[in-house]
Design a protein around this motif. Structure first.
Motif, PDB file in Angstrom:
ATOM      1  N   THR A 274       1.028  -1.314   0.003  1.00  0.00           N
ATOM      2  CA  THR A 274       0.230  -0.049  -0.105  1.00  0.00           C
ATOM      3  C   THR A 274       0.929   1.199   0.286  1.00  0.00           C
ATOM      4  O   THR A 274       1.871   1.332   0.903  1.00  0.00           O
ATOM      5  CB  THR A 274      -0.983   0.003   1.216  1.00  0.00           C
ATOM      6  N   VAL A 275       0.399   2.280  -0.880  1.00  0.00           N
ATOM      7  CA  VAL A 275       1.378   3.211  -1.027  1.00  0.00           C
ATOM      8  C   VAL A 275       0.658   4.651  -0.971  1.00  0.00           C
ATOM      9  O   VAL A 275      -0.599   4.489  -1.418  1.00  0.00           O
ATOM     10  CB  VAL A 275       2.098   3.422  -2.462  1.00  0.00           C
ATOM     11  N   SER A 276       0.922   5.598  -0.445  1.00  0.00           N
ATOM     12  CA  SER A 276       0.120   6.884  -0.267  1.00  0.00           C
ATOM     13  C   SER A 276       1.009   7.915  -0.475  1.00  0.00           C
ATOM     14  O   SER A 276       2.276   7.993  -0.149  1.00  0.00           O
ATOM     15  CB  SER A 276      -0.644   6.890   1.148  1.00  0.00           C
ATOM     16  N   PHE A 277       0.495   9.124  -0.958  1.00  0.00           N
ATOM     17  CA  PHE A 277       1.028  10.186  -1.035  1.00  0.00           C
ATOM     18  C   PHE A 277       0.282  11.572  -0.775  1.00  0.00           C
ATOM     19  O   PHE A 277      -1.184  11.475  -0.864  1.00  0.00           O
ATOM     20  CB  PHE A 277       1.735  10.461  -2.370  1.00  0.00           C
ATOM     21  N   THR A 278       0.607  12.718  -0.729  1.00  0.00           N
ATOM     22  CA  THR A 278      -0.259  13.820  -0.180  1.00  0.00           C
ATOM     23  C   THR A 278       0.162  14.999  -1.489  1.00  0.00           C
ATOM     24  O   THR A 278       1.110  14.982  -2.099  1.00  0.00           O
ATOM     25  CB  THR A 278       0.644  14.395   0.918  1.00  0.00           C
ATOM     26  N   ILE A 279      -1.192  15.344  -1.711  1.00  0.00           N
ATOM     27  CA  ILE A 279      -1.259  16.471  -2.638  1.00  0.00           C
ATOM     28  C   ILE A 279      -0.969  17.847  -2.014  1.00  0.00           C
ATOM     29  O   ILE A 279      -1.635  18.174  -0.872  1.00  0.00           O
ATOM     30  CB  ILE A 279      -2.602  16.700  -3.533  1.00  0.00           C
ATOM     31  N   GLY A 280       0.240  18.565  -2.505  1.00  0.00           N
ATOM     32  CA  GLY A 280       0.252  19.817  -1.945  1.00  0.00           C
ATOM     33  C   GLY A 280      -0.564  21.037  -2.270  1.00  0.00           C
ATOM     34  O   GLY A 280      -1.567  20.761  -2.802  1.00  0.00           O
ATOM     35  N   ARG A 281      -0.018  22.236  -2.317  1.00  0.00           N
ATOM     36  CA  ARG A 281      -0.919  23.291  -2.696  1.00  0.00           C
ATOM     37  C   ARG A 281      -0.959  23.277  -4.170  1.00  0.00           C
ATOM     38  O   ARG A 281      -0.302  22.593  -4.922  1.00  0.00           O
ATOM     39  CB  ARG A 281      -0.232  24.570  -2.417  1.00  0.00           C
ATOM     40  N   SER A 282      -2.037  23.967  -4.767  1.00  0.00           N
ATOM     41  CA  SER A 282      -2.237  23.880  -6.130  1.00  0.00           C
ATOM     42  C   SER A 282      -1.334  25.011  -6.838  1.00  0.00           C
ATOM     43  O   SER A 282      -1.414  26.108  -6.383  1.00  0.00           O
ATOM     44  CB  SER A 282      -3.732  24.381  -6.403  1.00  0.00           C
TER      45      SER A 282
END
Length: 447
Positions: A274-282
């Motif tokens: 399982t892999v997860s990542f975060t979306i930063g500012r646009s």
């Protein structure tokens, strides 16, 4: 007087025999032939010995008839005693003994009614120990690293039950070979913070014909609740994205459950994680080739406007939405690698130290620092072979637009080019699936 050997099949002769017990046949000697009679008795003795041996062999083989009731009851008692003293601990190794297609991910040991005391896993050919750890409650063990494909391993597991009685389990198995398995290289990596345009992209090392099963075993979800759909580009690439850019600040999780999944004739998946990542500012930056200006918007608001120098009339820049897929503090750019060659076959350009370069397409489109162009070209004219150039200094030092944009950008940020005389970049040229209409994207899903 010579005695006969006595066996259960040859009882001792009676002290006297009656005449009818001494009847002669045509093969028997007359009464006055003692030598022949002694030979016969020797034959009887040998026969008796063979009979005794046969009885012995039958007893070793567990023939209840040979041992009589005492033998049968004795064996039953021994079995009962052994069962009474056997450990309650039951050990199970996930990879079956003798398997030739064992998983490289799920190899492990579990125990019930007891606790593991030690587990040893070694590579059979080299003897190298594979480190692992027993769980805090003592009921399971896992290796500390992923196993290699096509490798033979030996495992020995020991456990004890509540009464201290020991149990052992052994297994020898071979993991699935590289030829018989497939792996998908994916981006982005676990734990990364990326821009709003970053798709999940898988590139498989073998052609996938069973696309439906493979895709259905990769689940991509977002904390934003956006619907995420996969799209196949050919037989070896599978990308996932929502209809619109990811929501800033959301968390995206991809569950890869391909271990044991058939990808096609003779190939099986081996990945399970399982892999997860975060979306930063646009951050979405728009390059207008008519004005040679780039407007950088952060969270929907104009953040900065930067003069650029895009592609020349002979070598225009692609139009469309392009995603930053790689960043390099410094890189070499050789025109011959992307088809720009002169008459001698050498590249039309070869710059060994291009600063602050960020890839926008697989075919060679970058947005990068430019120290060799005249400062007057930025904001006024296109001079590149299709890249977007920003004023910079050799070596990347100083306070320059090229350095500023590099430092302010994330992998996954979007750069949009408009009003160029070139075509729109292809959706599979880099991570640029945003250039495909949503209905067409959905049509390319196999799930």
């Amino acid at each position: 007087m010579e005695q006969l050997v006595t066996t259960p099949d040859n009882p001792a002769p009676a002290r006297s025999r009656t005449p009818h017990q001494l009847l002669l046949t045509d093969e028997q000697p007359a009464a006055g032939a003692p030598r022949r009679h002694r030979r016969m008795r020797r034959t009887l003795a040998v026969t008796a010995l063979f009979a005794a041996g046969a009885l012995s062999l039958s007893a070793c083989g567990g023939d209840a008839k040979a041992g009589g009731d005492d033998g049968k009851n004795g064996q039953a008692a021994a079995d009962a005693a052994a069962a009474k003293n056997a450990s309650d601990a039951k050990i199970k190794v996930s990879s079956k003994d003798g398997a030739t297609d064992a998983s490289i991910n799920d190899t492990g040991v579990k125990v019930t009614s007891g606790k593991l005391t030690d587990v040893k896993l070694t590579a059979a050919d080299t003897g190298k120990d594979i480190a692992g750890a027993i769980s805090p409650d003592g009921t399971s063990w896992k290796p500390g690293v992923q196993l290699e494909r096509g490798t033979k391993y030996k495992i020995v597991a020991n456990a004890k039950d509540a009464k201290g009685r020991t149990a052992t389990e052994n297994a020898t198995f071979t993991t699935v070979s590289s030829a018989d398995s497939f792996i998908g290289s994916y981006t982005p990596d676990d734990g990364k913070t990326v821009g709003v345009g970053m798709p999940v992209s898988f590139n498989f090392d073998k052609a996938i014909t069973n696309k439906k099963d493979v895709q259905s075993h990769i689940k991509v979800t977002s904390s934003s609740g956006q619907q995420v759909v996969g799209h196949w580009f050919g037989a070896q690439r599978l990308d996932f994205r929502p209809q619109d850019y990811w929501k800033a600040g959301s968390k995206v999780t991809m569950k890869i459950d391909l271990d044991g999944v058939k990808g096609g004739q003779g190939i099986t998946g081996v990945q399970s994680k399982t892999v997860s990542f975060t979306i930063g500012r646009s951050q979405v930056s728009t390059v207008d080739m008519n004005t040679q200006q780039m407007t950088v918007k952060r969270d929907g608001k104009t953040y900065k406007t930067i003069p650029i120098s895009g592609g020349s009339a002979e070598h225009p820049t692609y139009n469309g939405q392009m995603v930053i897929s790689e960043k390099f503090e410094k890189t070499r750019m050789d025109g011959s690698t992307v088809g720009f060659k002169n008459e001698s076959g050498k590249g039309e350009y070869d710059i060994p130290d291009v600063p602050h370069a960020m890839r926008l397409s697989q075919s060679g489109t970058f947005i990068h620092g430019n120290y060799w162009g005249s400062p007057s070209v930025f904001g006024n004219s296109g001079t590149s072979h299709g890249c977007v150039g920003l004023r910079d200094q050799k070596g990347g030092g100083g306070d320059t637009p090229g350095k500023w944009f590099f430092n302010e950008s994330l992998i996954g940020d979007v750069v949009i080019v408009k009003n160029s005389h070139d075509q729109t970049v292809k959706p599979d040229n880099g991570l640029n699936g945003w250039n495909m209409p949503w209905s067409e994207w959905q049509a390319g899903s196999a799930a």
